[in-house]
Design a protein around this motif. Structure first.
Motif, PDB file in Angstrom:
ATOM      1  N   LEU A  31      -6.707  -7.103  -0.224  1.00  0.00           N
ATOM      2  CA  LEU A  31      -7.717  -6.116   0.151  1.00  0.00           C
ATOM      3  C   LEU A  31      -9.028  -6.782   0.550  1.00  0.00           C
ATOM      4  O   LEU A  31      -9.735  -6.310   1.446  1.00  0.00           O
ATOM      5  CB  LEU A  31      -7.954  -5.148  -1.011  1.00  0.00           C
ATOM      6  CG  LEU A  31      -6.795  -4.199  -1.357  1.00  0.00           C
ATOM      7  CD1 LEU A  31      -7.103  -3.436  -2.644  1.00  0.00           C
ATOM      8  CD2 LEU A  31      -6.535  -3.220  -0.219  1.00  0.00           C
ATOM      9  N   TYR A  35       0.953  -3.715   5.767  1.00  0.00           N
ATOM     10  CA  TYR A  35      -0.441  -3.431   5.394  1.00  0.00           C
ATOM     11  C   TYR A  35      -1.407  -4.079   6.390  1.00  0.00           C
ATOM     12  O   TYR A  35      -2.357  -3.444   6.873  1.00  0.00           O
ATOM     13  CB  TYR A  35      -0.716  -3.945   3.981  1.00  0.00           C
ATOM     14  CG  TYR A  35      -2.181  -4.097   3.668  1.00  0.00           C
ATOM     15  CD1 TYR A  35      -2.988  -2.980   3.467  1.00  0.00           C
ATOM     16  CD2 TYR A  35      -2.773  -5.358   3.607  1.00  0.00           C
ATOM     17  CE1 TYR A  35      -4.341  -3.116   3.194  1.00  0.00           C
ATOM     18  CE2 TYR A  35      -4.119  -5.500   3.342  1.00  0.00           C
ATOM     19  CZ  TYR A  35      -4.903  -4.377   3.141  1.00  0.00           C
ATOM     20  OH  TYR A  35      -6.242  -4.512   2.881  1.00  0.00           O
ATOM     21  N   LEU A  36      -1.155  -5.337   6.725  1.00  0.00           N
ATOM     22  CA  LEU A  36      -2.060  -6.043   7.642  1.00  0.00           C
ATOM     23  C   LEU A  36      -2.050  -5.416   9.032  1.00  0.00           C
ATOM     24  O   LEU A  36      -3.106  -5.312   9.675  1.00  0.00           O
ATOM     25  CB  LEU A  36      -1.659  -7.517   7.727  1.00  0.00           C
ATOM     26  CG  LEU A  36      -1.804  -8.345   6.446  1.00  0.00           C
ATOM     27  CD1 LEU A  36      -1.302  -9.763   6.664  1.00  0.00           C
ATOM     28  CD2 LEU A  36      -3.253  -8.360   5.949  1.00  0.00           C
ATOM     29  N   LYS A  37      -0.902  -5.014   9.493  1.00  0.00           N
ATOM     30  CA  LYS A  37      -0.809  -4.405  10.818  1.00  0.00           C
ATOM     31  C   LYS A  37      -1.674  -3.152  10.906  1.00  0.00           C
ATOM     32  O   LYS A  37      -2.294  -2.893  11.946  1.00  0.00           O
ATOM     33  CB  LYS A  37       0.653  -4.066  11.127  1.00  0.00           C
ATOM     34  CG  LYS A  37       0.886  -3.504  12.524  1.00  0.00           C
ATOM     35  CD  LYS A  37       2.373  -3.256  12.763  1.00  0.00           C
ATOM     36  CE  LYS A  37       2.621  -2.670  14.145  1.00  0.00           C
ATOM     37  NZ  LYS A  37       4.073  -2.447  14.382  1.00  0.00           N
ATOM     38  N   GLU A  38      -1.736  -2.393   9.812  1.00  0.00           N
ATOM     39  CA  GLU A  38      -2.523  -1.164   9.795  1.00  0.00           C
ATOM     40  C   GLU A  38      -4.008  -1.415   9.557  1.00  0.00           C
ATOM     41  O   GLU A  38      -4.855  -0.734  10.135  1.00  0.00           O
ATOM     42  CB  GLU A  38      -1.997  -0.229   8.710  1.00  0.00           C
ATOM     43  CG  GLU A  38      -0.646   0.394   9.024  1.00  0.00           C
ATOM     44  CD  GLU A  38      -0.342   1.568   8.129  1.00  0.00           C
ATOM     45  OE1 GLU A  38      -0.904   1.642   7.011  1.00  0.00           O
ATOM     46  OE2 GLU A  38       0.452   2.440   8.543  1.00  0.00           O
ATOM     47  N   LYS A  39      -4.327  -2.400   8.706  1.00  0.00           N
ATOM     48  CA  LYS A  39      -5.712  -2.585   8.263  1.00  0.00           C
ATOM     49  C   LYS A  39      -6.383  -3.844   8.813  1.00  0.00           C
ATOM     50  O   LYS A  39      -7.600  -3.853   9.022  1.00  0.00           O
ATOM     51  CB  LYS A  39      -5.760  -2.630   6.726  1.00  0.00           C
ATOM     52  CG  LYS A  39      -5.148  -1.417   6.035  1.00  0.00           C
ATOM     53  CD  LYS A  39      -5.908  -0.140   6.322  1.00  0.00           C
ATOM     54  CE  LYS A  39      -5.308   1.033   5.543  1.00  0.00           C
ATOM     55  NZ  LYS A  39      -6.029   2.304   5.823  1.00  0.00           N
ATOM     56  N   LYS A  40      -5.605  -4.908   9.048  1.00  0.00           N
ATOM     57  CA  LYS A  40      -6.189  -6.185   9.454  1.00  0.00           C
ATOM     58  C   LYS A  40      -5.269  -6.841  10.479  1.00  0.00           C
ATOM     59  O   LYS A  40      -4.653  -7.875  10.225  1.00  0.00           O
ATOM     60  CB  LYS A  40      -6.395  -7.078   8.227  1.00  0.00           C
ATOM     61  CG  LYS A  40      -7.300  -6.411   7.188  1.00  0.00           C
ATOM     62  CD  LYS A  40      -7.400  -7.187   5.892  1.00  0.00           C
ATOM     63  CE  LYS A  40      -8.244  -6.384   4.888  1.00  0.00           C
ATOM     64  NZ  LYS A  40      -8.495  -7.113   3.645  1.00  0.00           N
ATOM     65  N   GLN A  83      -2.829  -8.098  -4.932  1.00  0.00           N
ATOM     66  CA  GLN A  83      -3.238  -6.946  -4.122  1.00  0.00           C
ATOM     67  C   GLN A  83      -4.735  -6.980  -3.842  1.00  0.00           C
ATOM     68  O   GLN A  83      -5.176  -6.736  -2.709  1.00  0.00           O
ATOM     69  CB  GLN A  83      -2.860  -5.648  -4.826  1.00  0.00           C
ATOM     70  CG  GLN A  83      -3.198  -4.393  -4.028  1.00  0.00           C
ATOM     71  CD  GLN A  83      -2.955  -3.122  -4.827  1.00  0.00           C
ATOM     72  OE1 GLN A  83      -3.242  -3.072  -6.022  1.00  0.00           O
ATOM     73  NE2 GLN A  83      -2.428  -2.100  -4.174  1.00  0.00           N
ATOM     74  N   SER A 127      -4.562 -10.668  11.492  1.00  0.00           N
ATOM     75  CA  SER A 127      -4.114 -11.597  10.459  1.00  0.00           C
ATOM     76  C   SER A 127      -2.674 -12.044  10.705  1.00  0.00           C
ATOM     77  O   SER A 127      -1.958 -11.469  11.527  1.00  0.00           O
ATOM     78  CB  SER A 127      -4.224 -10.935   9.088  1.00  0.00           C
ATOM     79  OG  SER A 127      -5.544 -10.474   8.851  1.00  0.00           O
ATOM     80  N   GLY A 147       0.792  -1.221   0.000  1.00  0.00           N
ATOM     81  CA  GLY A 147       0.000   0.000   0.000  1.00  0.00           C
ATOM     82  C   GLY A 147       0.824   1.271   0.000  1.00  0.00           C
ATOM     83  O   GLY A 147       0.306   2.356   0.276  1.00  0.00           O
ATOM     84  N   LYS A 168     -10.443 -11.140   4.940  1.00  0.00           N
ATOM     85  CA  LYS A 168     -11.009 -10.731   6.233  1.00  0.00           C
ATOM     86  C   LYS A 168      -9.907 -10.520   7.254  1.00  0.00           C
ATOM     87  O   LYS A 168      -8.814 -11.105   7.157  1.00  0.00           O
ATOM     88  CB  LYS A 168     -11.976 -11.800   6.739  1.00  0.00           C
ATOM     89  CG  LYS A 168     -11.311 -13.121   7.123  1.00  0.00           C
ATOM     90  CD  LYS A 168     -12.315 -14.138   7.603  1.00  0.00           C
ATOM     91  CE  LYS A 168     -11.659 -15.434   8.088  1.00  0.00           C
ATOM     92  NZ  LYS A 168     -10.883 -16.125   7.038  1.00  0.00           N
ATOM     93  N   ASP A 169     -10.179  -9.678   8.242  1.00  0.00           N
ATOM     94  CA  ASP A 169      -9.249  -9.525   9.358  1.00  0.00           C
ATOM     95  C   ASP A 169      -9.199 -10.849  10.124  1.00  0.00           C
ATOM     96  O   ASP A 169     -10.236 -11.451  10.415  1.00  0.00           O
ATOM     97  CB  ASP A 169      -9.707  -8.397  10.277  1.00  0.00           C
ATOM     98  CG  ASP A 169      -8.686  -8.032  11.330  1.00  0.00           C
ATOM     99  OD1 ASP A 169      -7.530  -8.516  11.224  1.00  0.00           O
ATOM    100  OD2 ASP A 169      -9.008  -7.254  12.242  1.00  0.00           O
TER     101      ASP A 169
END
Length: 430
Positions: free
Chosen positions: A178, A211-216, A174, A219, A85, A181-182
């Protein structure tokens, strides 16, 4: 170049764009004149585009034709930044407009389908036939689709993208990230050696984790590796513990990491130790030289192309030079910077050959930056020379980011990474 130069100064040379001349990549003055010679270059990536541009820069009288089917070439370097991202596909897209309009390279948007080594011709998909006096083949990689049971090109284009040739595959992976799921699981499955960009899968894991740390944040990522060690391993594992504690798990080949098959319908992979399911599965299959290299008989039993290390001329097919990922280049890794370095060496060698001169033994360089987070970079670099054993790395010529690097140093490496990319794409396509 002095071998006791500091590592930071070495990196600054690489980023500033003067390392090529400092290391004597060319070792020749621009000729005042030269006979007209027909040079065809197959492949417009880091190696092929560099060779085409520098042939014209060093000798504008050369007739240089570059064959590349893509109007926009998306670079594998920085494609992991897209997955994290931090960049867009537009940011990593390069065109051939400047090579054509400013330097006079004849760029043909087509695919090379055949090479006649007797007639010295290249046949294109359109049916057009090109004559050459010297041919440069920079075909990149192809994949061994039969190496993993259940994993085919069709599967890679649908449920389990490899994303190891930047472009539509990058976008596909990508989109899967996106949509995940979390709390989902991402499986990344790197191949055994040799393969393109040895640190690439591990930078990918890092930036997907960012990316996952910020959004999900619920995971996780599991790296199922065919190998028992990997490039910059200590630096990556230290960074993962610091930036993404508990989020990234790496399993070596000896501890159940090597996958033996996949099941696309159940989104699972098989290992010697059992089955793993993933919500997103990134299979990076074993690799070999690009198809045209096989078709032209440039490969040996290894699946790669043996070359004369002075000129990168094929030892199987005279008059054809192979550079980049497809070439067996001794200690040099398969990387974009290495390919560009080789392209410049080949350009200088071909000009000397066309002038009836003996090519000079090359000095070659490689550097590879990996980002673990926006302000956390690591790198490996080296200078290479020719010996009786082939192309070898000069001891102490580059090295790794120190394990005890402080925050300022790691942030500086991240800054150098951005500068490195901007410089190299400008040098090749700008």
């Amino acid at each position: 170049m002095s071998q006791n130069i500091s590592r930071r100064d070495f990196n600054k040379l690489l980023v500033s764009g003067v390392a090529g001349s400092a290391l004597g990549l060319f070792g020749m003055a621009r000729p005042a004149f030269a006979a007209q010679n027909r040079i065809v270059v197959i492949g417009g990536g880091f190696g092929g585009a560099s060779a085409a541009k520098y042939l014209k820069k060093l000798d504008p009288s050369m007739s240089v034709t570059l064959v590349e089917p893509k109007a926009i070439f998306y670079t594998c370097p920085f494609s992991n930044w897209v997955l994290g991202g931090m960049k867009t596909m537009e940011d990593i897209g390069q065109t051939y407009t400047i090579l054509k309009n400013k330097y006079g390279v004849n760029v043909i948007a087509d695919t090379a389908t055949g090479i006649d080594t007797v007639k010295s011709t290249v046949t294109l998909k359109s049916g057009k036939v090109l004559n050459y006096d010297r041919l440069i083949v920079s075909p990149g990689i192809d994949f061994k689709w039969n190496a993993i049971e259940g994993y085919s090109e069709s599967v890679s284009n649908s449920s389990m993208p490899h994303a190891y040739q930047a472009g539509p595959q990058t976008v596909r992976l990508q989109k899967q990230l996106l949509a995940m799921k979390d709390g989902g699981t991402v499986l990344i499955c790197p191949p055994g050696n040799p393969f393109r960009c040895p640190p690439g899968p591990y930078e990918r894991a890092s930036l997907i984790a960012h990316y996952l740390k910020e959004k999900k944040p619920k995971s996780k990522i599991i790296i199922l590796d065919a190998k028992d060690k990997f490039s910059k391993q200590g630096l990556f594992k230290k960074g993962w513990e610091r930036l993404y504690p508990g989020m990234i798990e790496w399993r070596s080949g000896a501890t159940g990491g090597k996958i033996t098959g996949v099941n696309a319908s159940s989104m699972s992979v098989m290992t010697e130790f059992g089955t793993e399911k993933g919500d997103v599965i990134n299979i990076i299959p074993p690799q070999q030289a690009g198809k045209i290299a096989f078709d032209a008989g440039l490969t040996d039993a290894s699946g790669w192309c043996p070359i004369n290390p002075i000129t990168f001329e094929s030892i199987i097919q005279p008059g054809i030079h192979v550079i980049g990922d497809a070439a067996i280049a001794g200690a040099m890794p398969k990387s974009g910077f290495a390919a560009s370095s080789q392209g410049k060496v080949v350009a200088a060698s071909i000009i000397r050959l066309c002038q009836g001169k003996v090519p000079a033994p090359p000095s070659l360089v490689n550097t590879c930056y990996s980002l673990l987070g926006p302000g956390y970079g690591v790198s490996v670099a080296g200078v290479y020379k020719l010996t009786s054993a082939g192309i070898v790395e000069i001891p102490g010529s580059g090295g790794l980011t120190p394990m005890d690097a402080d925050d300022d140093h790691l942030n500086e490496e991240a800054m150098f990474a951005r500068g490195w990319y901007n410089n190299i794409v400008q040098d090749i396509w700008g």
